[in-house]
Design a protein around this motif. Sequence first.
Motif, PDB file in Angstrom:
ATOM      1  N   ILE A  25      40.335  55.697  71.633  1.00  0.00           N
ATOM      2  CA  ILE A  25      39.534  55.678  72.390  1.00  0.00           C
ATOM      3  C   ILE A  25      38.802  57.626  72.488  1.00  0.00           C
ATOM      4  CG2 ILE A  25      38.455  56.207  74.876  1.00  0.00           C
ATOM      5  CD1 ILE A  25      41.253  53.492  74.715  1.00  0.00           C
ATOM      6  N   LEU A  26      39.515  58.784  72.484  1.00  0.00           N
ATOM      7  CA  LEU A  26      38.199  59.661  72.620  1.00  0.00           C
ATOM      8  C   LEU A  26      38.012  59.939  71.337  1.00  0.00           C
ATOM      9  CD1 LEU A  26      41.776  61.557  74.252  1.00  0.00           C
ATOM     10  CD2 LEU A  26      39.776  61.382  75.196  1.00  0.00           C
ATOM     11  N   LEU A  27      38.523  59.844  69.631  1.00  0.00           N
ATOM     12  CA  LEU A  27      37.943  59.747  68.895  1.00  0.00           C
ATOM     13  C   LEU A  27      36.526  59.169  68.922  1.00  0.00           C
ATOM     14  CD1 LEU A  27      37.529  61.168  66.088  1.00  0.00           C
ATOM     15  CD2 LEU A  27      38.767  59.151  65.045  1.00  0.00           C
ATOM     16  N   PHE A  28      36.354  57.755  68.933  1.00  0.00           N
ATOM     17  CA  PHE A  28      35.678  57.003  68.982  1.00  0.00           C
ATOM     18  C   PHE A  28      34.207  57.295  70.060  1.00  0.00           C
ATOM     19  CE2 PHE A  28      38.415  54.808  66.217  1.00  0.00           C
ATOM     20  CZ  PHE A  28      37.451  55.092  64.721  1.00  0.00           C
ATOM     21  N   SER A  29      34.758  57.190  71.127  1.00  0.00           N
ATOM     22  CA  SER A  29      34.294  57.569  72.242  1.00  0.00           C
ATOM     23  C   SER A  29      33.299  58.605  71.912  1.00  0.00           C
ATOM     24  CB  SER A  29      34.492  57.372  73.385  1.00  0.00           C
ATOM     25  OG  SER A  29      35.587  58.683  73.654  1.00  0.00           O
ATOM     26  N   SER A  30      34.058  60.171  71.352  1.00  0.00           N
ATOM     27  CA  SER A  30      33.672  61.072  71.463  1.00  0.00           C
ATOM     28  C   SER A  30      32.439  61.415  70.532  1.00  0.00           C
ATOM     29  CB  SER A  30      34.756  62.092  71.174  1.00  0.00           C
ATOM     30  OG  SER A  30      35.613  62.757  71.924  1.00  0.00           O
ATOM     31  N   LEU A  31      32.423  60.312  69.149  1.00  0.00           N
ATOM     32  CA  LEU A  31      32.040  60.505  68.266  1.00  0.00           C
ATOM     33  C   LEU A  31      30.633  59.976  68.665  1.00  0.00           C
ATOM     34  CD1 LEU A  31      34.015  59.303  64.983  1.00  0.00           C
ATOM     35  CD2 LEU A  31      32.424  61.363  65.325  1.00  0.00           C
ATOM     36  N   PHE A  32      30.191  58.812  69.038  1.00  0.00           N
ATOM     37  CA  PHE A  32      29.278  57.724  70.064  1.00  0.00           C
ATOM     38  C   PHE A  32      28.560  58.573  70.884  1.00  0.00           C
ATOM     39  CE2 PHE A  32      31.640  53.857  68.879  1.00  0.00           C
ATOM     40  CZ  PHE A  32      30.867  53.336  67.555  1.00  0.00           C
ATOM     41  N   THR A  33      29.241  59.808  71.621  1.00  0.00           N
ATOM     42  CA  THR A  33      29.049  60.032  72.562  1.00  0.00           C
ATOM     43  C   THR A  33      27.859  61.211  71.519  1.00  0.00           C
ATOM     44  OG1 THR A  33      30.291  59.908  74.054  1.00  0.00           O
ATOM     45  CG2 THR A  33      29.140  61.399  74.603  1.00  0.00           C
ATOM     46  N   LEU A  34      28.878  62.099  70.768  1.00  0.00           N
ATOM     47  CA  LEU A  34      27.802  63.153  70.702  1.00  0.00           C
ATOM     48  C   LEU A  34      26.696  62.956  69.455  1.00  0.00           C
ATOM     49  CD1 LEU A  34      30.614  64.822  68.048  1.00  0.00           C
ATOM     50  CD2 LEU A  34      29.031  66.107  69.685  1.00  0.00           C
ATOM     51  N   THR A 158      29.890  69.432  77.885  1.00  0.00           N
ATOM     52  CA  THR A 158      30.929  69.041  78.197  1.00  0.00           C
ATOM     53  C   THR A 158      30.492  67.806  79.132  1.00  0.00           C
ATOM     54  OG1 THR A 158      30.545  71.359  78.246  1.00  0.00           O
ATOM     55  CG2 THR A 158      31.723  70.638  80.595  1.00  0.00           C
ATOM     56  N   VAL A 159      29.741  67.193  79.440  1.00  0.00           N
ATOM     57  CA  VAL A 159      29.809  66.345  79.911  1.00  0.00           C
ATOM     58  C   VAL A 159      30.104  65.425  79.941  1.00  0.00           C
ATOM     59  CG1 VAL A 159      28.515  64.624  81.674  1.00  0.00           C
ATOM     60  CG2 VAL A 159      28.065  67.216  82.031  1.00  0.00           C
ATOM     61  N   GLN A 160      30.164  64.936  78.359  1.00  0.00           N
ATOM     62  CA  GLN A 160      30.203  63.600  77.750  1.00  0.00           C
ATOM     63  C   GLN A 160      31.655  63.723  77.457  1.00  0.00           C
ATOM     64  OE1 GLN A 160      29.207  60.783  77.574  1.00  0.00           O
ATOM     65  NE2 GLN A 160      26.813  61.785  77.640  1.00  0.00           N
ATOM     66  N   PHE A 161      32.163  64.776  77.812  1.00  0.00           N
ATOM     67  CA  PHE A 161      33.828  65.304  77.324  1.00  0.00           C
ATOM     68  C   PHE A 161      34.599  65.004  78.025  1.00  0.00           C
ATOM     69  CE2 PHE A 161      38.063  67.580  77.504  1.00  0.00           C
ATOM     70  CZ  PHE A 161      38.382  67.615  76.423  1.00  0.00           C
ATOM     71  N   PHE A 162      34.045  65.526  79.237  1.00  0.00           N
ATOM     72  CA  PHE A 162      34.708  65.246  80.647  1.00  0.00           C
ATOM     73  C   PHE A 162      34.804  63.819  80.290  1.00  0.00           C
ATOM     74  CE2 PHE A 162      35.423  69.760  80.889  1.00  0.00           C
ATOM     75  CZ  PHE A 162      36.486  70.098  81.332  1.00  0.00           C
ATOM     76  N   LYS A 163      33.852  62.988  80.190  1.00  0.00           N
ATOM     77  CA  LYS A 163      33.407  61.462  80.731  1.00  0.00           C
ATOM     78  C   LYS A 163      34.564  61.292  79.846  1.00  0.00           C
ATOM     79  CE  LYS A 163      30.012  59.125  80.269  1.00  0.00           C
ATOM     80  NZ  LYS A 163      28.681  58.690  79.165  1.00  0.00           N
ATOM     81  N   VAL A 169      41.511  58.764  80.181  1.00  0.00           N
ATOM     82  CA  VAL A 169      42.793  58.436  80.799  1.00  0.00           C
ATOM     83  C   VAL A 169      43.233  57.330  81.541  1.00  0.00           C
ATOM     84  CG1 VAL A 169      44.115  59.807  82.159  1.00  0.00           C
ATOM     85  CG2 VAL A 169      42.856  60.839  79.938  1.00  0.00           C
ATOM     86  N   LEU A 170      41.947  57.033  82.682  1.00  0.00           N
ATOM     87  CA  LEU A 170      42.111  55.729  83.238  1.00  0.00           C
ATOM     88  C   LEU A 170      42.007  54.550  82.349  1.00  0.00           C
ATOM     89  CD1 LEU A 170      41.513  55.474  86.723  1.00  0.00           C
ATOM     90  CD2 LEU A 170      39.074  54.308  85.943  1.00  0.00           C
ATOM     91  N   ILE A 171      41.638  54.100  81.560  1.00  0.00           N
ATOM     92  CA  ILE A 171      42.127  53.266  80.179  1.00  0.00           C
ATOM     93  C   ILE A 171      43.678  53.325  79.836  1.00  0.00           C
ATOM     94  CG2 ILE A 171      41.567  51.928  78.245  1.00  0.00           C
ATOM     95  CD1 ILE A 171      38.699  53.025  78.078  1.00  0.00           C
TER      96      ILE A 171
END
Length: 805
Positions: A25-34, A158-163, A169-171
């Motif tokens: 999740i972290l990897l893909f959401s980070s990639l998408f966010t990026l 920063t915002v995207q990372f924390f989000k 974590v919630l998921i």
Amino acid sequence: MTKLSTRLSQFRSSSPLSFRLLAYILLFSSLFTLAASAIQIYSDFRRDVSLVDERMSVIETSYSSSLSRSLWALDQKLLQVQMEGILSLPDIVHLRLKIFPDSEVIMGNIPRQTSTKTRTFPLNYRGDEVYELGTLTITASLEDIFRDLRRKIIVILTVQFFKTFFISVLIILIFQHFVARHLSTMASYARRFSLQNLEEPLSLDRPDTPANRRDELSQVTEAFNQMRERLNDDVRQQKDDASEIQKLSMAIEQSPSSVLICDRHWHIEFANHKFFQLTGFNSEEIKGKHPGMLTSDSFSQRENQQLWQNIRLQVQRVGVWQGEINSARRSGERFWEQVIVTPIKDSKGSPTHFLILGEDISIRKRYEQQLLRQANYDVLTGLPNRMLALDRLKLALAQARREETLVGVMFLDLDNFKHINDTMGHEAGDNLLIEASRRISSCLRGTSTVARLGGDEFLVILPGLKDPLSTEQVAERILQTFTPPFQLGPQEVFVSTSIGIAIYPTDSDNSSSLLQNADAAMYQAKRQGKSAFVRYAPKMKDVSHERLQIESRLRRALELDEFELHFQPIVETDSGRLIGAEALIRWNNPSMGMVMPDKFIPLAEETGLIIPIGEWVIGEACAAAWEWKQATSLSLSIAVNVSPRQFRDPGFVDIVKQALDTHSLSPDCLELEITEHLILDNTIETADILQQLDAMGVRLSVDDFGTGYSALSYLKSYPFDTLKIDKSFIRDIMIEEGDAALVKAIINMAHSLSLEVIAEGVEESDQSLFLKEHHCDYSQGYFYNRPVSNADFLEWIRVNHLEQH
Ligand code: C2E
Ligand code: MG
Ligand code: MG
């Protein structure tokens, strides 16, 4: 930092799926966010850059004419103001005004290491003509835009990372709560799952809501539990099957029949305990072998090969083979087996194994053979018996009819056999019969038959004779072989035989009447004084007919009340005092008159009629004793004769008991006279019955003492009270010194054994005196009174004895 990494590794090992999920999740959401942020930032950047362009265009449009005018007018001040105005505009950092032909005004600085954008536009004066006055090059710095870009990137990242992180974590927490922990429960359940805890169902720690009930976890749980149930059922079924199999295998193992199981090639795979017990083989010796090839005996192997070939073929064709096999044990000993061979088929019906059941029938076989022998042969002598003899006679007659020859039939009966049998015991009697049969056989040719018809009767068949006289010659020879004495134990006995002869076809043409005629001739020989042979003559039929007639009359005598008892007194020798009487039977037949016991007792014994007759005698005698007591008030004893056959009857003791009870007679008033012959039959039953009678209190006496060959030791071991000296000794005591001495010796011997003595057949006063002198206790005989009817006996008592008491 280290704390976080240990936590992470803990998380990774405790819930790898959640960890991986988190990572992805972290990897893909980070990639998408990026990517999304990059696009956003880029578009912002493009917009800012285009704003700069726009601004430059605005400057061009708004300032080019005013600047051209100032330049035309050469208004330096205004130009300055205008240029400063342009420079004050955002992002514009440098202005270069080229004034044609060769001057230029520069304002501002071009910053280094910063991207810039320049734009040059002409400054033209439009009057009547267009005058090119110069060009203005504007340089705009992009620094602000880039700074803005950097700031934006930092903020967005920063915002995207924390989000992303917090959402992940919630998921994960949600995933952990709703899925992963249940998966762990399932895993640990599956890990613990074994045949031992099949009863424990899988249940998840979550509320039982309809939504939960429908989801995949519930489906998996349900699938698990269904699997567990199925497994449970299977295990139960397996257990049942196992116990069933165990039961069957125990049944086979402990079966009373021997069981062999062979594979399809007839190699032994299994044998039960009974098989080993029966054959003596052990498991290793037979495993893999053919059931017909267990012994090394080559003869039986060859025989077996043929047999098993047949068995195999029949099992193939019919499905079963049944029969008797003469098998061999390990020791080589043969035995008979009843064998059943059947195939064991699989579900498709093709044989996979063969089942061989065996039962040891040696005993039955032996018994059958014995029965066969018994049915045709006499057990004692081994000679053909009556059945086989009759068969052979019929054959001989048929042959004689064809060949027109004669057949001699001889009926033999040993003389005095009964006496020897009774006096010397059955064993001696048996030995005598064996020897007699041997002697008879020795006189015959091969084609002749000698058979034992029963008792001491023999039959000789002489087939294919030419001359009737040859039968007589054989008879003569037989009589001669009987001349030498028979050795019975230590004793020599002379036994002769009487022979009756009948010839086919002269005397009869059928077997049964030939036998009857030979029998009649034999009786005639006996009458003629025994040890003789007599050829049948028609008048003899009447004699044997008479015997048969007596027998049939005797059978009805009891019913017709033709028997009566006579009583002969027994007195005290010394005083002449009456102490009792002996009951003696008489047969009063309307056509034969008064028949004495000597004439019919042997016949009654032979036919078994003595049992009911004897019972009648005991009852009648007891009744008489009771009557005497009533009539005379004397307590008189009653002596009753008991024949051997009667004595051995199982109901005898009860008969005695019942007679005493019925007539309320004290047991010591009854004396049973037993002939000396019986005592010689040294069987346990004899001793037992004597003991039973003695225990009852009944008195026992030995009748006709001195006529048998009784060993005196019997007198000691049996509970006798009295000894009756036979009348043949008393008869001559006054004439024969030997007899006198014998009587004296008997009296002394009896007294020394504490036995009382009765002398029988006292006819004269001299004899009575002699007995008195020698202390004979009691006497009986014509001298005192003859046997008389009950009424006469009572009368006799009244006249002779009542006044004495
Ligand atoms: P036993 O028991 O020895 O009986 C004596 C026999 O001698 C009797 O013969 C009797 O009449 C005869 N007798 C008695 N006193 C004299 C005498 O002074 N001189 C002579 N010469 N004879 C005398 P009987 O009645 O003919 O009986 C013969 C045998 O028959 C008896 O011999 C006994 O063995 C048997 N018997 C008789 N009655 C019965 C019976 O009810 N049952 C059985 N089983 N046998 C019986
Ligand atoms: Mg008697
Ligand atoms: Mg007697």
